[in-house]
Design a protein around this motif. Sequence first.
Motif, mmCIF file in Angstrom:
data_model
loop_
_atom_site.group_PDB
_atom_site.id
_atom_site.type_symbol
_atom_site.label_atom_id
_atom_site.label_comp_id
_atom_site.label_asym_id
_atom_site.label_seq_id
_atom_site.Cartn_x
_atom_site.Cartn_y
_atom_site.Cartn_z
ATOM 1 N N HIS A 31 0.804 -1.209 -0.030
ATOM 2 C CA HIS A 31 -0.179 -0.089 0.096
ATOM 3 C C HIS A 31 0.821 1.336 -0.113
ATOM 4 O O HIS A 31 2.037 1.585 0.646
ATOM 5 C CB HIS A 31 -0.921 -0.198 1.350
ATOM 6 C CG HIS A 31 -1.862 -0.980 1.290
ATOM 7 N ND1 HIS A 31 -3.256 -1.117 0.989
ATOM 8 C CD2 HIS A 31 -1.566 -2.446 1.848
ATOM 9 C CE1 HIS A 31 -3.521 -2.241 1.049
ATOM 10 N NE2 HIS A 31 -2.810 -3.082 1.700
ATOM 11 N N LEU A 32 0.381 2.310 -0.859
ATOM 12 C CA LEU A 32 1.152 3.683 -0.880
ATOM 13 C C LEU A 32 0.301 4.749 -0.463
ATOM 14 O O LEU A 32 -1.009 4.799 -1.194
ATOM 15 C CB LEU A 32 1.678 4.106 -2.158
ATOM 16 C CG LEU A 32 2.413 5.218 -2.445
ATOM 17 C CD1 LEU A 32 3.562 5.311 -1.415
ATOM 18 C CD2 LEU A 32 2.768 5.424 -3.830
ATOM 19 N N ALA A 33 0.307 5.399 0.363
ATOM 20 C CA ALA A 33 -0.627 6.468 0.962
ATOM 21 C C ALA A 33 0.215 7.909 0.619
ATOM 22 O O ALA A 33 1.183 8.132 1.150
ATOM 23 C CB ALA A 33 -0.878 6.551 2.252
ATOM 24 N N LEU A 34 -0.368 8.644 -0.308
ATOM 25 C CA LEU A 34 0.093 10.043 -0.784
ATOM 26 C C LEU A 34 -0.819 10.965 -0.010
ATOM 27 O O LEU A 34 -2.035 10.856 0.014
ATOM 28 C CB LEU A 34 -0.090 10.441 -2.138
ATOM 29 C CG LEU A 34 0.736 9.280 -3.144
ATOM 30 C CD1 LEU A 34 0.520 9.610 -4.582
ATOM 31 C CD2 LEU A 34 2.226 9.800 -3.030
ATOM 32 N N ILE A 35 -0.155 11.960 0.807
ATOM 33 C CA ILE A 35 -0.834 12.772 1.495
ATOM 34 C C ILE A 35 -0.194 14.079 1.208
ATOM 35 O O ILE A 35 0.874 14.502 1.370
ATOM 36 C CB ILE A 35 -0.686 12.555 3.180
ATOM 37 C CG1 ILE A 35 -0.904 11.138 3.481
ATOM 38 C CG2 ILE A 35 -1.282 13.439 3.854
ATOM 39 C CD1 ILE A 35 -0.449 10.726 4.978
ATOM 40 N N LEU A 36 -1.438 15.105 0.951
ATOM 41 C CA LEU A 36 -0.830 16.687 0.588
ATOM 42 C C LEU A 36 -1.399 17.484 1.837
ATOM 43 O O LEU A 36 -2.644 17.388 2.156
ATOM 44 C CB LEU A 36 -1.470 16.924 -0.618
ATOM 45 C CG LEU A 36 -1.297 15.974 -1.921
ATOM 46 C CD1 LEU A 36 -2.002 16.682 -3.238
ATOM 47 C CD2 LEU A 36 0.431 16.058 -2.262
ATOM 48 N N HIS A 37 -0.371 18.003 2.305
ATOM 49 C CA HIS A 37 -0.675 19.008 3.351
ATOM 50 C C HIS A 37 -0.939 20.569 2.833
ATOM 51 O O HIS A 37 -0.028 21.051 2.697
ATOM 52 C CB HIS A 37 0.548 18.976 4.313
ATOM 53 C CG HIS A 37 0.258 19.989 5.784
ATOM 54 N ND1 HIS A 37 -0.889 20.191 6.353
ATOM 55 C CD2 HIS A 37 1.189 20.875 6.115
ATOM 56 C CE1 HIS A 37 -0.818 21.144 7.342
ATOM 57 N NE2 HIS A 37 0.526 21.573 7.258
ATOM 58 N N ALA A 38 -2.121 20.712 2.777
ATOM 59 C CA ALA A 38 -2.444 22.177 2.189
ATOM 60 C C ALA A 38 -2.727 23.139 3.558
ATOM 61 O O ALA A 38 -3.687 23.060 4.309
ATOM 62 C CB ALA A 38 -3.698 22.193 1.268
ATOM 63 N N HIS A 39 -1.626 24.068 3.428
ATOM 64 C CA HIS A 39 -1.765 25.228 4.681
ATOM 65 C C HIS A 39 -1.380 26.432 4.239
ATOM 66 O O HIS A 39 -0.107 26.538 3.576
ATOM 67 C CB HIS A 39 -0.917 24.660 5.820
ATOM 68 C CG HIS A 39 -0.755 25.589 6.795
ATOM 69 N ND1 HIS A 39 -1.728 26.196 7.431
ATOM 70 C CD2 HIS A 39 0.570 26.368 7.245
ATOM 71 C CE1 HIS A 39 -1.375 27.075 8.390
ATOM 72 N NE2 HIS A 39 0.013 27.148 8.142
#
Length: 523
Positions: free
Chosen positions: A3-11
């Motif tokens: 499994h690969l989890a891509l997370i984008l932190h928009a701040h």
Amino acid sequence: MNHLALILHAHLPFVRHPEHEHFLEEDWLFEAITETYIPLLQMMQRLVNDNVPFKLTMSLTPTLCAMLRDELLRERYVRHLDLLIDLAARERKRNCNQPELAELSEFYLELFSASRRFFVDEWKCDLLAAFRQLLSVGALEIIGCAATHGLLPLIQQQSPRAARAQVLIGHDAHVDLFGSEPSGFWLPECAYAPGVDMILQEANVRWFVLDAHGLLFGNPQPQRAIYAPCYTPPGPAAFARDRDSSRQVWSAEEGYPGDPAYREFYRDVGFDLPLEHLGPVARGIRKFSGVKYHRITGGKSEKQLYDRAEAEKAADAHAAHFLEQRRTQFRQLTTVDVDPIVVAPFDAELFGHWWFEGPRFLELFIRRAAFDQKDFRLTTPGEYLATHPTQQTIEPAASSWGDKGHLEVWIDKNNSWIYPHLHVAGERMTKLANTHETDASERDNRVLKQLARELLLAQSSDWAFLMRTGTAREYATKRTIDHLTRFNKLHDQLVGGQLDEKFLADCEWRDNLFPNLNWRYYI
């Protein structure tokens, strides 16, 4: 299955100045909307429309959401786009006898015009509605964050109630915006210290992300290194950032964004052209316009013109390379005795703003990964936990994703002066909340809500970061002082029983976020 989890932190920090007709730092939001948020939304919509199965996780911080839903900033953004469209049209005319520049001018004219159509016509100036739609179809998981991106370990050390308020007010803001509790939570700067997990548990958070060493140096050591989550003693699970996949993407030196085919961020017509030609976009000062004609090649003055076809070919090649690297990585993880997960979190603004071709890279990678799922599949940490609920329990180590892995970036000679003041304000807020717990009048309630807003805004980790880097040191210093000054003035008025209604109304007008703020979290 891997499994690969891509997370984008928009701040972004909360920047809103109704007292000025134009304000330079509001451009941070406008640039991010044009270059990151709209391209990412368009990318995800294309994937959904093409029935590409994908999972992506994003944090949309409460301060960013407050700006995206603010009528004043929406109106100013549309005006900003109109000025960019006007500039691009004038650039097309100026460059009509230079074919390469004329083609680029035409590209920017269409880009800004398409952004306006998307923002105004398609989504009626409400990008949060577009994110909600992606949430509703199950392609995107949106997670929570602390109210104003406060550095939780530092705040907790100084004032435990203030740290609790950061998390719970952030949680409530998420519920107000998206209609449900956030399963996951982005720790500002990935900063963790023992005790933060207890606050997350109170907020009913199921998982969060740490930097790798936060898990690797946990007690006891994790049996599966960073390739499986670990539960903390109070309950929430910690996922660790995978440095290999992260570094390949974000590092300007060894990562993809430094490729000479890509667009050069720092070379901008806002610094190259006469101010009188730039007109109302510049308003008499040198600043980024978003119109950039050069690629990364060469020294400052020897940049070659940007070749969009070459840049797109580079993005295609990098997407294929990143896919192959992840396959290789998972093949090397065959010794892990359960389905491993690789977690790759990034600042969302890397994609499009800092790395113009980033959204294209991301889309091509997701399409390739979805097409060939034999090596791994895209997931979210929440989805992974639901199907892999049995995990080890450890106490993670204090850590952050800042330079040298802890809090040095936010505590140094340029910014450490702020913490004694924040400590005093946090203690004062707690004392006032306890004093007025049962007998707050309607007027007292307004004051206490505004006191909390000013304290929360002063606690934003962005100000200490900008003081350290020097990129906007004067502005960051002024914002910290202004919020603390307003806090102290309101505090003294409330304690002394002599409230200046006009001053309170002015504070509410300036710093208008979190309309449903619950100041009793400080009790």
